[in-house]
Design a protein around this motif. Structure first.
Motif, PDB file in Angstrom:
ATOM      1  N   THR A 142       4.679   8.433 -54.491  1.00 53.77           N
ATOM      2  CA  THR A 142       3.760   8.267 -55.625  1.00 53.77           C
ATOM      3  C   THR A 142       3.150   9.594 -56.041  1.00 53.77           C
ATOM      4  OG1 THR A 142       3.226   5.997 -54.969  1.00 53.77           O
ATOM      5  CG2 THR A 142       1.660   7.119 -56.393  1.00 53.77           C
ATOM      6  N   THR A 143       2.755  10.403 -55.067  1.00 51.41           N
ATOM      7  CA  THR A 143       2.142  11.699 -55.383  1.00 51.41           C
ATOM      8  C   THR A 143       3.126  12.603 -56.107  1.00 51.41           C
ATOM      9  OG1 THR A 143       0.743  11.504 -53.406  1.00 51.41           O
ATOM     10  CG2 THR A 143       0.912  13.671 -54.423  1.00 51.41           C
ATOM     11  N   MET A 144       4.390  12.584 -55.693  1.00 48.72           N
ATOM     12  CA  MET A 144       5.399  13.406 -56.362  1.00 48.72           C
ATOM     13  C   MET A 144       5.551  13.004 -57.830  1.00 48.72           C
ATOM     14  SD  MET A 144       8.516  14.094 -53.662  1.00 48.72           S
ATOM     15  CE  MET A 144       8.860  12.338 -53.374  1.00 48.72           C
ATOM     16  N   VAL A 145       5.587  11.701 -58.100  1.00 52.18           N
ATOM     17  CA  VAL A 145       5.752  11.237 -59.478  1.00 52.18           C
ATOM     18  C   VAL A 145       4.504  11.562 -60.299  1.00 52.18           C
ATOM     19  CG1 VAL A 145       6.098   9.202 -60.917  1.00 52.18           C
ATOM     20  CG2 VAL A 145       7.388   9.450 -58.794  1.00 52.18           C
ATOM     21  N   LEU A 146       3.317  11.387 -59.713  1.00 49.71           N
ATOM     22  CA  LEU A 146       2.085  11.732 -60.431  1.00 49.71           C
ATOM     23  C   LEU A 146       2.031  13.222 -60.736  1.00 49.71           C
ATOM     24  CD1 LEU A 146      -0.495   9.564 -58.450  1.00 49.71           C
ATOM     25  CD2 LEU A 146       0.248   9.199 -60.802  1.00 49.71           C
ATOM     26  N   TRP A 147       2.456  14.041 -59.784  1.00 50.41           N
ATOM     27  CA  TRP A 147       2.498  15.477 -60.020  1.00 50.41           C
ATOM     28  C   TRP A 147       3.472  15.816 -61.154  1.00 50.41           C
ATOM     29  CZ3 TRP A 147       6.891  18.526 -59.454  1.00 50.41           C
ATOM     30  CH2 TRP A 147       6.691  19.899 -59.628  1.00 50.41           C
ATOM     31  N   ALA A 148       4.616  15.157 -61.157  1.00 49.81           N
ATOM     32  CA  ALA A 148       5.617  15.433 -62.190  1.00 49.81           C
ATOM     33  C   ALA A 148       5.114  15.038 -63.571  1.00 49.81           C
ATOM     34  CB  ALA A 148       6.911  14.695 -61.876  1.00 49.81           C
ATOM     35  N   THR A 155      12.439   7.144 -50.914  1.00 49.51           N
ATOM     36  CA  THR A 155      11.724   8.419 -51.001  1.00 49.51           C
ATOM     37  C   THR A 155      12.605   9.487 -51.639  1.00 49.51           C
ATOM     38  OG1 THR A 155      10.532   7.823 -48.968  1.00 49.51           O
ATOM     39  CG2 THR A 155      10.424  10.120 -49.673  1.00 49.51           C
ATOM     40  N   PHE A 156      13.876   9.496 -51.273  1.00 48.19           N
ATOM     41  CA  PHE A 156      14.821  10.447 -51.867  1.00 48.19           C
ATOM     42  C   PHE A 156      14.942  10.210 -53.371  1.00 48.19           C
ATOM     43  CE2 PHE A 156      19.286  10.877 -53.290  1.00 48.19           C
ATOM     44  CZ  PHE A 156      19.365  12.273 -53.295  1.00 48.19           C
ATOM     45  N   LEU A 157      15.066   8.956 -53.779  1.00 47.55           N
ATOM     46  CA  LEU A 157      15.180   8.649 -55.207  1.00 47.55           C
ATOM     47  C   LEU A 157      13.897   9.009 -55.957  1.00 47.55           C
ATOM     48  CD1 LEU A 157      17.057   5.212 -55.074  1.00 47.55           C
ATOM     49  CD2 LEU A 157      18.000   7.461 -55.632  1.00 47.55           C
ATOM     50  N   ALA A 158      12.740   8.819 -55.311  1.00 45.31           N
ATOM     51  CA  ALA A 158      11.477   9.195 -55.944  1.00 45.31           C
ATOM     52  C   ALA A 158      11.404  10.706 -56.143  1.00 45.31           C
ATOM     53  CB  ALA A 158      10.298   8.721 -55.094  1.00 45.31           C
ATOM     54  N   ALA A 159      11.914  11.472 -55.174  1.00 43.81           N
ATOM     55  CA  ALA A 159      11.928  12.930 -55.309  1.00 43.81           C
ATOM     56  C   ALA A 159      12.826  13.349 -56.472  1.00 43.81           C
ATOM     57  CB  ALA A 159      12.400  13.572 -54.005  1.00 43.81           C
ATOM     58  N   VAL A 160      13.985  12.723 -56.586  1.00 43.17           N
ATOM     59  CA  VAL A 160      14.886  13.028 -57.698  1.00 43.17           C
ATOM     60  C   VAL A 160      14.221  12.671 -59.025  1.00 43.17           C
ATOM     61  CG1 VAL A 160      17.110  12.463 -58.769  1.00 43.17           C
ATOM     62  CG2 VAL A 160      16.963  12.762 -56.294  1.00 43.17           C
ATOM     63  N   ALA A 161      13.589  11.489 -59.074  1.00 44.24           N
ATOM     64  CA  ALA A 161      12.914  11.062 -60.299  1.00 44.24           C
ATOM     65  C   ALA A 161      11.797  12.029 -60.675  1.00 44.24           C
ATOM     66  CB  ALA A 161      12.353   9.653 -60.121  1.00 44.24           C
TER      67      ALA A 161
END
Length: 338
Positions: free
Chosen positions: A105-111, A301-307
């Motif tokens: 979630t944090t990765m997507v919010l940062w993006a 988690t891997f797919l969230a990082a890619v997204a």
């Protein structure tokens, strides 16, 4: 109005956190099929949702702070499950699964953070203000929650239907994934529609983003709440053409799909070489020893990082193609070429 919207998010966070804490500490709770326990995916989704609500409730303004607090919450939550009388146990893998949800979630919010020059940031600030105006009304919250519920129901049914064709179906996990994806589709869509409606009124009637009241042309600050308007708050902001958006966003999307395909190819190579390479065999033995459901968490988690990389890449490319910044234009400041 912003404090009303924030209060709504905090009320929702309080209810959610209470339900989450009760669920993780309910004595001897068992869910789903024992052959395919869904608890790891539940941890991932539940604490990912908690991180999202913590951010929306404006308790944090830095993503790093949100990440550390969210991970600390997962550790404390898991540790307290070992208290006597609960019939629950402490699990390091549960902490990892929950933390992965916070990280995703944090990765997507940062993006999705604001990017670009002053015009892009003005557009984002106006959007946030209009969203606050929208969510200051209880009817908007009802619409949002109903949209989430409808999307979750439809997503659950579709996901379980697709999962039924699997040779070894896991309906409970499929239901969880469908619920999340469905709600994440219809909920934000309802809010975006509402923001567009509010935007029309704000621009037409020259409304203050702080209280929603009309601001006279001669007023420096809002006469009702005293808020100073954003620079250029009511000016029409030019939109980038669809062709430019596609040229900027298609490469990151294609790159993300390429990364996923590459990962699948590498997995096939790994499985092919595994019997003959000791290190690969050792890693595979350890990986297979993980609790059921951890493989799904790692994949998510891997797919969230890619997204996150894809979501971050699109606006960044738009900003590079259209650097709308503080350039002088006719002697009055902003760049008119936008």
């Amino acid at each position: 109005m912003s404090h009303r919207a924030t209060r709504g998010w905090r009320v929702l966070l309080g209810i959610y956190a209470g339900i989450l804490t009760a669920g993780t500490h309910w004595p001897r709770l068992e869910l789903g099929d024992p052959a395919h326990p869904p608890d790891k995916m539940l941890h991932f989704v539940s604490f990912g949702g908690l991180a999202f609500l913590l951010w929306q409730a404006r308790f944090f303004r830095r993503h790093v702070s949100l990440l550390f607090f969210g991970v600390a919450w997962t550790v404390v939550d898991e540790w307290t499950q070992a208290l006597p009388g609960l019939g629950r146990s402490y699990s390091m893998q549960d902490i990892v699964a929950s933390s992965c949800g916070v990280v995703a979630t944090t990765m997507v919010l940062w993006a999705a953070r604001p990017q670009g020059g002053p015009i892009a940031r003005l557009r984002r600030s106006r959007f946030d203000g209009m969203l606050d105006l929208l969510l200051a009304r209880p009817t908007a919250w009802m619409t949002f929650l109903v949209a989430c519920a409808i999307g979750a129901l439809v997503g659950m049914v579709v996901s379980m239907f697709i999962n039924s064709f699997d040779g070894d179906p896991t309906p409970f996990q499929a239901a969880i994934v469908g619920l999340v994806l469905g709600a994440a589709t219809t909920g934000p869509a309802s809010l975006l529609h509402g923001v567009r409606t509010v935007e029309e009124r704000v621009m037409r009637d020259r409304l203050c983003l702080g209280c929603g009241e009309h601001v006279s042309d001669g007023d420096v600050n809002c006469g009702h709440c005293g808020r100073a308007p954003l620079v250029g708050q009511w000016l029409p902001v030019p939109w980038i053409s669809w062709s430019d958006v596609l040229r900027a966003c298609v490469p990151p999307i294609v790159g993300g799909l390429g990364v996923i395909i590459l990962a699948l190819v590498l997995e096939s190579v790994f499985q092919y070489l595994r019997p003959n390479v000791v290190a690969f065999a050792t890693f595979n033995t350890w990986y297979r020893s993980l609790a059921p459901g951890m493989e799904t968490v790692i994949t998510a988690t891997f797919l969230a990082a890619v997204a996150a990389v894809v979501v971050e890449g699109g606006p960044a490319r738009v900003g590079r193609r259209h650097p709308i910044g503080p350039r002088p234009g006719n002697g009055c400041g902003p760049d008119k070429r936008a």
